[in-house]
Every structure is written in C-alpha cells, then in structure tokens.
Design a protein around this motif. Structure first.
Motif, PDB file in Angstrom:
ATOM      1  N   LYS A  72     -92.409 -38.307  33.705  1.00 27.58           N
ATOM      2  CA  LYS A  72     -93.190 -37.698  32.626  1.00 27.58           C
ATOM      3  C   LYS A  72     -92.436 -36.496  32.080  1.00 27.58           C
ATOM      4  O   LYS A  72     -92.073 -35.573  32.825  1.00 27.58           O
ATOM      5  CB  LYS A  72     -94.560 -37.244  33.147  1.00 27.58           C
ATOM      6  N   ALA A  73     -92.174 -36.505  30.766  1.00 26.11           N
ATOM      7  CA  ALA A  73     -91.473 -35.393  30.110  1.00 26.11           C
ATOM      8  C   ALA A  73     -92.366 -34.850  29.001  1.00 26.11           C
ATOM      9  O   ALA A  73     -92.641 -35.560  28.026  1.00 26.11           O
ATOM     10  CB  ALA A  73     -90.134 -35.856  29.542  1.00 26.11           C
ATOM     11  N   VAL A  74     -92.834 -33.634  29.166  1.00 25.74           N
ATOM     12  CA  VAL A  74     -93.748 -33.042  28.182  1.00 25.74           C
ATOM     13  C   VAL A  74     -93.061 -31.885  27.472  1.00 25.74           C
ATOM     14  O   VAL A  74     -92.174 -31.226  28.022  1.00 25.74           O
ATOM     15  CB  VAL A  74     -95.059 -32.553  28.833  1.00 25.74           C
ATOM     16  N   THR A  75     -93.487 -31.643  26.251  1.00 21.95           N
ATOM     17  CA  THR A  75     -92.937 -30.542  25.472  1.00 21.95           C
ATOM     18  C   THR A  75     -94.031 -29.948  24.610  1.00 21.95           C
ATOM     19  O   THR A  75     -95.201 -30.355  24.685  1.00 21.95           O
ATOM     20  CB  THR A  75     -91.741 -31.012  24.622  1.00 21.95           C
ATOM     21  N   PHE A  76     -93.637 -28.998  23.764  1.00 21.61           N
ATOM     22  CA  PHE A  76     -94.625 -28.181  23.067  1.00 21.61           C
ATOM     23  C   PHE A  76     -95.185 -28.842  21.805  1.00 21.61           C
ATOM     24  O   PHE A  76     -96.338 -28.675  21.471  1.00 21.61           O
ATOM     25  CB  PHE A  76     -93.971 -26.840  22.708  1.00 21.61           C
ATOM     26  N   SER A  77     -94.348 -29.582  21.079  1.00 14.60           N
ATOM     27  CA  SER A  77     -94.775 -30.129  19.789  1.00 14.60           C
ATOM     28  C   SER A  77     -94.445 -31.607  19.694  1.00 14.60           C
ATOM     29  O   SER A  77     -93.586 -32.121  20.416  1.00 14.60           O
ATOM     30  CB  SER A  77     -94.090 -29.382  18.634  1.00 14.60           C
TER      31      SER A  77
ATOM     32  N   ARG B 192     -89.772 -47.101  29.296  1.00 19.88           N
ATOM     33  CA  ARG B 192     -91.067 -46.465  29.028  1.00 19.88           C
ATOM     34  C   ARG B 192     -91.155 -45.102  29.713  1.00 19.88           C
ATOM     35  O   ARG B 192     -92.051 -44.839  30.519  1.00 19.88           O
ATOM     36  CB  ARG B 192     -92.185 -47.378  29.495  1.00 19.88           C
ATOM     37  N   VAL B 193     -90.207 -44.221  29.376  1.00 16.92           N
ATOM     38  CA  VAL B 193     -90.291 -42.839  29.858  1.00 16.92           C
ATOM     39  C   VAL B 193     -91.456 -42.159  29.136  1.00 16.92           C
ATOM     40  O   VAL B 193     -91.655 -42.355  27.935  1.00 16.92           O
ATOM     41  CB  VAL B 193     -88.975 -42.082  29.599  1.00 16.92           C
ATOM     42  N   GLY B 194     -92.207 -41.359  29.864  1.00 19.48           N
ATOM     43  CA  GLY B 194     -93.408 -40.744  29.284  1.00 19.48           C
ATOM     44  C   GLY B 194     -93.118 -39.498  28.486  1.00 19.48           C
ATOM     45  O   GLY B 194     -93.484 -38.380  28.906  1.00 19.48           O
ATOM     46  N   PHE B 195     -92.472 -39.638  27.320  1.00 24.00           N
ATOM     47  CA  PHE B 195     -92.251 -38.494  26.434  1.00 24.00           C
ATOM     48  C   PHE B 195     -93.544 -38.202  25.671  1.00 24.00           C
ATOM     49  O   PHE B 195     -94.081 -39.089  24.990  1.00 24.00           O
ATOM     50  CB  PHE B 195     -91.133 -38.787  25.428  1.00 24.00           C
ATOM     51  N   SER B 196     -94.041 -36.987  25.746  1.00 23.15           N
ATOM     52  CA  SER B 196     -95.271 -36.652  25.008  1.00 23.15           C
ATOM     53  C   SER B 196     -95.443 -35.144  24.956  1.00 23.15           C
ATOM     54  O   SER B 196     -94.729 -34.390  25.623  1.00 23.15           O
ATOM     55  CB  SER B 196     -96.493 -37.284  25.681  1.00 23.15           C
ATOM     56  N   THR B 197     -96.424 -34.715  24.182  1.00 26.08           N
ATOM     57  CA  THR B 197     -96.838 -33.311  24.222  1.00 26.08           C
ATOM     58  C   THR B 197     -97.812 -33.127  25.380  1.00 26.08           C
ATOM     59  O   THR B 197     -98.411 -34.087  25.872  1.00 26.08           O
ATOM     60  CB  THR B 197     -97.535 -32.902  22.923  1.00 26.08           C
ATOM     61  N   ILE B 198     -97.996 -31.888  25.779  1.00 22.31           N
ATOM     62  CA  ILE B 198     -98.960 -31.604  26.837  1.00 22.31           C
ATOM     63  C   ILE B 198    -100.382 -31.908  26.347  1.00 22.31           C
ATOM     64  O   ILE B 198    -101.234 -32.351  27.117  1.00 22.31           O
ATOM     65  CB  ILE B 198     -98.838 -30.137  27.314  1.00 22.31           C
TER      66      ILE B 198
ATOM     67  N   ASP C 111     -93.605 -39.679  39.563  1.00 24.33           N
ATOM     68  CA  ASP C 111     -92.798 -39.128  40.654  1.00 24.33           C
ATOM     69  C   ASP C 111     -92.019 -37.891  40.221  1.00 24.33           C
ATOM     70  O   ASP C 111     -91.640 -37.072  41.057  1.00 24.33           O
ATOM     71  CB  ASP C 111     -91.793 -40.179  41.156  1.00 24.33           C
ATOM     72  N   TYR C 112     -91.747 -37.786  38.930  1.00 26.00           N
ATOM     73  CA  TYR C 112     -90.965 -36.663  38.410  1.00 26.00           C
ATOM     74  C   TYR C 112     -91.629 -36.164  37.125  1.00 26.00           C
ATOM     75  O   TYR C 112     -91.973 -36.956  36.242  1.00 26.00           O
ATOM     76  CB  TYR C 112     -89.523 -37.080  38.113  1.00 26.00           C
ATOM     77  N   VAL C 113     -91.782 -34.865  37.022  1.00 25.49           N
ATOM     78  CA  VAL C 113     -92.363 -34.243  35.824  1.00 25.49           C
ATOM     79  C   VAL C 113     -91.381 -33.213  35.297  1.00 25.49           C
ATOM     80  O   VAL C 113     -90.868 -32.378  36.057  1.00 25.49           O
ATOM     81  CB  VAL C 113     -93.717 -33.584  36.137  1.00 25.49           C
ATOM     82  N   LEU C 114     -91.111 -33.283  33.996  1.00 25.40           N
ATOM     83  CA  LEU C 114     -90.201 -32.338  33.341  1.00 25.40           C
ATOM     84  C   LEU C 114     -90.939 -31.693  32.172  1.00 25.40           C
ATOM     85  O   LEU C 114     -91.648 -32.378  31.418  1.00 25.40           O
ATOM     86  CB  LEU C 114     -88.947 -33.043  32.826  1.00 25.40           C
ATOM     87  N   ALA C 115     -90.778 -30.386  32.029  1.00 20.17           N
ATOM     88  CA  ALA C 115     -91.446 -29.659  30.942  1.00 20.17           C
ATOM     89  C   ALA C 115     -90.406 -28.879  30.153  1.00 20.17           C
ATOM     90  O   ALA C 115     -89.730 -28.001  30.698  1.00 20.17           O
ATOM     91  CB  ALA C 115     -92.499 -28.718  31.501  1.00 20.17           C
ATOM     92  N   ASP C 116     -90.265 -29.213  28.882  1.00 18.48           N
ATOM     93  CA  ASP C 116     -89.308 -28.534  28.008  1.00 18.48           C
ATOM     94  C   ASP C 116     -90.021 -27.434  27.223  1.00 18.48           C
ATOM     95  O   ASP C 116     -91.251 -27.438  27.075  1.00 18.48           O
ATOM     96  CB  ASP C 116     -88.682 -29.552  27.046  1.00 18.48           C
ATOM     97  N   GLU C 117     -89.253 -26.490  26.676  1.00 16.52           N
ATOM     98  CA  GLU C 117     -89.799 -25.381  25.872  1.00 16.52           C
ATOM     99  C   GLU C 117     -90.936 -24.670  26.609  1.00 16.52           C
ATOM    100  O   GLU C 117     -91.948 -24.290  26.013  1.00 16.52           O
ATOM    101  CB  GLU C 117     -90.297 -25.903  24.511  1.00 16.52           C
ATOM    102  N   SER C 118     -90.766 -24.458  27.910  1.00 20.00           N
ATOM    103  CA  SER C 118     -91.870 -23.944  28.713  1.00 20.00           C
ATOM    104  C   SER C 118     -92.160 -22.471  28.471  1.00 20.00           C
ATOM    105  O   SER C 118     -93.170 -21.959  28.961  1.00 20.00           O
ATOM    106  CB  SER C 118     -91.589 -24.181  30.196  1.00 20.00           C
TER     107      SER C 118
ATOM    108  N   THR D  72     -95.484 -22.305  26.895  1.00 22.20           N
ATOM    109  CA  THR D  72     -96.597 -22.902  27.624  1.00 22.20           C
ATOM    110  C   THR D  72     -97.599 -21.836  28.033  1.00 22.20           C
ATOM    111  O   THR D  72     -97.234 -20.725  28.415  1.00 22.20           O
ATOM    112  CB  THR D  72     -96.069 -23.640  28.874  1.00 22.20           C
ATOM    113  N   SER D  73     -98.887 -22.193  27.980  1.00 21.16           N
ATOM    114  CA  SER D  73     -99.955 -21.250  28.300  1.00 21.16           C
ATOM    115  C   SER D  73    -100.389 -21.395  29.752  1.00 21.16           C
ATOM    116  O   SER D  73     -99.985 -22.328  30.459  1.00 21.16           O
ATOM    117  CB  SER D  73    -101.149 -21.486  27.373  1.00 21.16           C
ATOM    118  N   LEU D  74    -101.272 -20.494  30.180  1.00 19.20           N
ATOM    119  CA  LEU D  74    -101.764 -20.529  31.556  1.00 19.20           C
ATOM    120  C   LEU D  74    -102.467 -21.837  31.871  1.00 19.20           C
ATOM    121  O   LEU D  74    -102.269 -22.421  32.941  1.00 19.20           O
ATOM    122  CB  LEU D  74    -102.725 -19.359  31.791  1.00 19.20           C
ATOM    123  N   VAL D  75    -103.304 -22.314  30.957  1.00 16.44           N
ATOM    124  CA  VAL D  75    -104.039 -23.548  31.245  1.00 16.44           C
ATOM    125  C   VAL D  75    -103.076 -24.738  31.293  1.00 16.44           C
ATOM    126  O   VAL D  75    -103.254 -25.666  32.099  1.00 16.44           O
ATOM    127  CB  VAL D  75    -105.174 -23.775  30.217  1.00 16.44           C
TER     128      VAL D  75
END
Length: 742
Positions: free
Chosen positions: A67-72, A94-100, A252-259, A262-265
C-alpha cells in the motif's frame, strides 16, 4: 555479482536509473519502520518506486499486498505512472497507489456496511449542487425554500451561518470556516477545545456544533464530508478489532509519501494499519512542511523514533535539481529554523548565475519588471512567478495580458472577481449612472455617507415614482437632521462621478462617499482583515489605471476573470509562464523562478511577526519553510523581488530576502540568526553600542525614539518605548546603526 548488484545493473540498463548509496539503503531497508528524509530535488519518488519494484521483483512480495499512500490524487497518479515507467513488466501490477482519503473512505464504506448505517457524502462537485439548489429545494408552488439547505457541505454551512448570525456568509468567511473545520478534525481536537482554535469567522465553534448536529439528525441519512472520512476511519479501526485485523492482514508493506503534509488523524490511521508488522516507510521533508494551518503535523516527524523506537532514519541530502548557488543559499537559509532535523543539502551540479536580489522603487513597477523579464526569455514556459497571496496574481495577469504574454495559472482564485468588495464598487459605479434604482441603493446604503437605516430603506422601497432615490429620501422619508446634508452631498458626489475615469471614481468611492470608513467598521463587527479589503481596492485601482470609462472598467474585470479561467487550460506548448502560490508550487521545478512581494507583512505576514515577537515561533518557522520551498523550485536562475513603496506607503524588504542578501562565501555555511545573517558569537556592535545596550540603560532608536533597555541576549534587545515594548535584533541594530545612547 550477487542478486542485489544484478538488480541495480538491470535497472540501469533498462531505464537508465542509477541510485546513490543513501537511495540504495532506502530501497534495501525493507523490514521495520523507516523515516526517509528527502531534501528537495533528491529523487525521492524514484527511490520510492525502486523500493516497491525491489519488493516485488527481488523479494517476491505480492503487488496487491503493498500500500502506497500520498497527499493528493495528482501525486498518487504520478506514483502509478512513474512505477509503470521504471518497471514496465509490472505495469499491470495491482500495487495499492492511493490517497489517504481514498483508503479511509474504503474503510468507512466497510464499517457502515457492517453496521447497516445509511450515509451520504456531502462534498465534491459544487456545480451539480448549485443546480439542485436552484431547481430542487422548493416550497409548494416552486419557489426556493431558504429553510431547506442543499445537502452539500458549503450550502449547509451557508444555511447555518445565516440562521445563527442573521447575515449571509461571504466567500472569504466560507473559506476560513472550511479551513477551521478541517483543522479541528485533522488535529483530533475534542469539542471542548473548539472555541480555543482561532478563526476569522466569529462564533466558528457554535457554527461547527450546529453543523455536526445537522449531519447526525438533519436528514434520514448520516451526512459525511471528506474530513469525516478520516475521523470515522480512525475511530472504526480503533473500536472494531476484526475490521482492523482485516486491513492489517491485507497489506505487508505500507509506504507514505509527502508525509510532512500528513495530519495527526492520518498518522493515527497509518500507525494502526502497520501495528502488527511495523513495515512502514515514511518519506518526508520536515523542511517542506507548509500546511500546519489545515492540520499537518511536522512535529510527528521529529518524534518518529519516539513512536517507533527501532526505526531507521536516512537522510537524502543530494540535490540533483539546482545550481550550486541556489542549493547553498537554500541550505543556509533553512538553518534559521531550530525545530528540524539537521540536514546538509548539497549538490554536485556546476555553478551558475548568482541569485538576483532586486528591490524596486514601487509596487507598480513589479508587474512591469516581470513582464520585461519573461518576455526576454527564449522559453517562458520554463519560468514561474511565485507569490504568497492569490491577490498578487491579479495585477500580474492584468499586466501580462496587456503585454501579450501567455500564462498558465496553476491555482487561480476566481473569488476575487466575485468578492463583495468588487461587487460593492461596481454597484457604486452603477449608482453614478442612475440614481433611480432603490435596489442598487439597498445593496450599498450601509456603506456610504448618510447612515441610511433599514427602516428608512424599507420606506424608500415602497415609493414607486421613478424619481431619484435621494430626492425621495429627502422628500418622503423621515430623516434625522444630520442626514439631510449628507444625503444632498452624496447625491451631488454621485452626479460628478459619472464623468470621472474609473480610477478617480474608485478614489471618490473610498474617500468622499465613505466606503473605506465603512469597511473599517465592518472589520470591527465581523472580524474581516482590513488589509485584505484595502488590498482589493488597491488592486481595482491598478486595473482601472489608463481606462477611460467605468463601463470600460466593468468590461475589463469580466475579461480578466474569463482569461484567468482560460489560463488553466494552457500548456507549455503554448509557451505559457506559470503563476502559482508558494504552496501550490511544491513538487514543481522550473529553470527560472521569480519570487515576488517579498516584503514584511506578506512573507512573513503580520500575524507571523506578532506571534514571533511574543516568543511563539511556530508560524515564523513555517513561513521560513514556505520561502525555502519557493527557492528550491529553481533549477538555474532565481530572482527575489521586493519594493520600497506600495500605495504611497513605505514598506520594508522581507527579513527573508535580507537574509539571502547577507549570504556570501565568507559565512562558510554557519547557522543563521533569526534575522538571517550568519550567527557570530556576539552581535557585531561598535564599542559605543555595546555599552549602551546594558539592561537599565537608555537608548534612542531611529524610528521609535527614546526607550529603556529591559533585557539583552545574544540575539535580541527588549526595549520599552513610549509606543510600547519592542523586541529588536541586536545584530540589525548594530549593523544598521539604529540605536545610539541617550
């Protein structure tokens, strides 16, 4: 050659990617928590995609379990496209590219399906809801029912504001209220703390309470906005162990870009998601965190190892984007911030042009100077003009249109042309052409000399004789004695206005008809910012300059609004220069960057300065980061623009520009003081000044007069003047000769 070396060689041969040592470490450090701090232009997205490809092709990870999440949404799409280019064999993976937000909504849907809760989204395309407001929300007989708001976030808030406050909400107030609500939700602030959060809208906490009640009980469905997606997702994952386990087992793996955005929630959601395995890779740059006003939490990055004690922290400090002059100046500039990871951005790129620092004589010269500069470029599409406030773009687009230079406006703010101040000025002008329309007077009667009351206005509306509204007021409506003279003078002023060119007409509206005085009272009553409203009037005067009639002025405003909308669809192929705020420019890069309006009160803003002087440095540090983001957009050439006067008043060059001006090779990259120069062991003071700045002594300041020194340290001098206490830079006072002993 081992498997890892073969992987590097293969990617270099296939797509020409060659990573440096730190980037390779980031790719290989796959297990456990990792904080990857990436300086501007350091290739973070490429590194992130290489990491995902390595997990799949070398470690055998299933694409669907990453899972790869980003801001926009734009960033998520960019990651998806970049991955497909770097790993064409995995293009259909099918990599999980998406916004949070997208991930949160997936959880919310599942949560409500399990609980059998009916819900409705109330955020999205406003245009469709406007049609519904005009056509669907009606009483019997088909007339609009103002007591039934359209089920869209903005219209609900508009309805609640009018109900609670008794007045319609302005577009500026709406934006402030939306920002306030988003901030409260993303910071996870409980209702008991809502009133403590500052907002330019009076009683914002009461409106938010009413909004939350309406969402829960105003219809037969639960109403959900984008911010709710995050809070509901976080609450559901925390309250439903089976739901949480389902999503934990999925990835199994989570990646967060432009963190850094990212907010507290959002961090809380990610923390729950990886709790079972800890395989979280966070990519961020704390020096580019510029969204705290809408809930971003840069402190979380500074506390990352406290949250994940076993985490690895890697610094990607190599800049591949900019010339050595730009990288060195930006690297030294950002060091004025104290709350940051100690990074040393560097580059192996060759040297280029020196950063140009230019202080023009007057604000009006800025747009003309920019037009001359951009027109001389071989390819204007490789240039960007960056500013802090949307209002800056109006004068520039007016000048560039007149010069025939195409432009692309990344985030044009059309609210300027619909702003109530603009509409007021046009209504004043319409009254100059005909004073026989009570409906026109009703829109502006509270904002001109004469102090016409609502009751007097209602009496005037009942008169239907097609005569002058002012004659009818004088002849048929009971007036107080002082009003008679004012209304006669107002009628005469409107009569003279018809023949005036539009710029002179606007000045007549401001001063002779009392509009600017009325704005001051409105600011006191509703909390509007007077400097913003006066800025709109000044911009209107600039647009009116050289136009002959008020009709020409109205046409020009309409034309500028149309070309602003059209500018969104221009492209580099048309040779269009980019106009953008500093905020929206993040992630972009250009050969030539012009940073404009670099004066005190703009960047940093007056609010930044006030808080800083009260020893509340957070907003000032964010302003520093915002300036740093602007600097690091430039590849080859960077020009900083300030001016000495605006609208007849003297203004000061931004302390940030002064800081960059003070940088030269002799500073050797030493940390910067709060005013921007390299920090010496003590302020560079003359012996006479050093003696005069002792506590209890008296000094004379060039601008503030005589005062008593209350406190002295290495950076600041606190002095009590007749006008109040001031905290001054010791170094600036010494170098500029601002103080002398009494």
């Amino acid at each position: 050659m081992n498997a890892i070396e073969r992987f590097w060689l293969r990617k270099q041969q296939e797509v020409g990617v060659s990573l440096n040592e730190v980037q390779k470490q980031a790719v290989l450090c796959t297990e456990g928590p990792l904080l990857l701090l990436a300086s501007p232009g350091s290739g973070k997205t490429t590194t992130l995609m290489m990491r995902i490809g390595y997990l799949i092709e070398e470690l055998g990870a299933l694409p669907s379990r990453i899972k790869a999440v980003t801001f926009s949404r734009a960033s998520a799409q960019d990651m998806k496209e970049r991955f497909a280019r770097l790993f064409p064999a995995q293009a259909g993976a099918r990599v999980g590219f998406s916004t949070i937000h997208s991930f949160a909504f997936e959880v919310v849907r599942e949560h409500y399906r399990r609980t059998g809760t009916a819900y409705r989204l109330i955020e999205g395309d406003v245009a469709q809801e406007e049609d519904e407001e005009e056509q669907g929300q009606t009483r019997e007989g088909g007339t609009p029912n103002p007591d039934v708001p359209v089920l869209h976030k903005k219209f609900i808030l508009r309805h609640l504001y009018r109900t609670l406050m008794g007045d319609p909400i302005t577009e500026d107030q709406m934006e402030a209220l939306l920002t306030y609500i988003s901030y409260v939700k993303n910071k996870m602030i409980p209702p008991s703390g809502w009133a403590e959060v500052k907002c330019d809208v009076r009683d914002a906490d009461r409106i938010l309470q009413a909004y939350e009640r309406f969402k829960r009980s105003g219809t037969d469905q639960l109403l959900v906005d984008f911010d709710d997606m995050l809070t509901i997702c976080n609450d559901a994952l925390g309250a439903e162990p089976e739901l949480l386990r389902r999503y934990q087992r999925r990835y199994d793996y989570v990646l967060a870009d432009e963190s850094q955005d990212t907010s507290l929630v959002q961090f809380a959601i990610l923390e729950k998601l990886v709790r079972s395995h800890g395989n979280l890779c966070v990519v961020a740059d704390d020096d580019q965190s510029i969204y705290s006003w809408r809930g971003a939490e840069p402190q979380y990055l500074l506390d990352f190892k406290r949250t994940y004690p076993g985490a690895d922290v890697l610094l990607m400090e190599q800049n591949y984007r900019s010339t050595r002059e730009i990288v060195d100046a930006a690297n030294r500039f950002i060091k004025r911030n104290k709350h940051r990871y100690p990074k040393e951005m560097r580059t192996d790129n060759p040297g280029g042009e020196a950063i140009e620092k230019r202080c023009l004589a007057d604000f009006k010269e800025q747009a003309k100077h920019l037009a001359r500069r951009v027109a001389a470029l071989p390819d204007p599409s490789e240039a960007a003009i960056l500013y802090r406030n949307h209002a800056s773009s109006i004068v520039i687009l007016n000048e560039f249109d007149r010069a025939g230079i195409p432009f692309y406006m990344k985030d044009g703010d059309h609210r300027f042309f619909a702003h109530w101040v603009v509409e007021d000025v046009l209504n004043f002008m319409r009254m100059a052409y005909t004073d026989k329309r009570p409906d026109l007077l009703e829109r502006i009667h509270a904002k001109l000399n004469g102090y016409i009351t609502k009751d007097q206005m209602a009496a005037l509306r009942r008169i239907d004789n097609q005569a002058s509204v002012f004659d009818n007021l004088l002849a048929h409506v009971p007036l107080r004695e002082y009003q008679v003279k004012l209304i006669r003078e107002t009628k005469e002023t409107f009569g003279r206005m018809k023949a005036l060119p539009p710029r002179q007409a606007i000045r007549t509206i401001r001063w002779q008809l009392g509009y600017e005085r009325a704005l001051e009272k409105l600011c006191e009553r509703f909390g509007f910012r007077l400097e913003t409203l006066v800025g709109i009037l000044n911009t209107l005067e600039d647009i009116a300059d050289s136009l002959e009639t008020m009709a020409d002025f109205a046409s020009r405003l309409k034309y500028l609004e149309e070309i602003m909308k059209a500018s969104r669809y221009r492209s580099k192929r048309e040779g269009a220069v980019t106009f953008s705020t500093f905020h929206s420019a993040k992630g972009l890069e250009f050969d030539h960057v012009y940073m404009i309006d670099l004066i005190e009160g703009v960047i940093p803003s007056q609010e930044d300065i006030k808080k800083y002087e009260k020893d509340e440095p957070a907003d000032m540090e964010e302003a520093v980061r915002l300036f740093y983001v602007g600097m690091t957009r430039a590849r080859r050439r960077l020009e900083l623009l300030a001016y000495k006067r605006k609208d007849g008043a003297i203004v000061q060059e931004s302390r940030f520009m002064t800081a960059v001006r003070s940088m030269d090779p002799a500073t050797d990259g030493r940390p910067l003081t709060k005013r921007g120069a390299a920090a010496p062991s003590r302020p560079k003071a003359t012996p006479q000044l050093a003696e005069s700045i002792r506590e209890g002594s008296f000094v004379k300041h060039r601008a503030f007069g005589e005062g008593e020194v209350l406190e002295v340290d290495e950076e600041r001098i606190r002095i009590r003047f007749a006008s109040g206490e001031k905290r001054l830079s010791a170094q600036a006072c010494a170098e500029m000769g601002l103080l002398e002993p009494v």
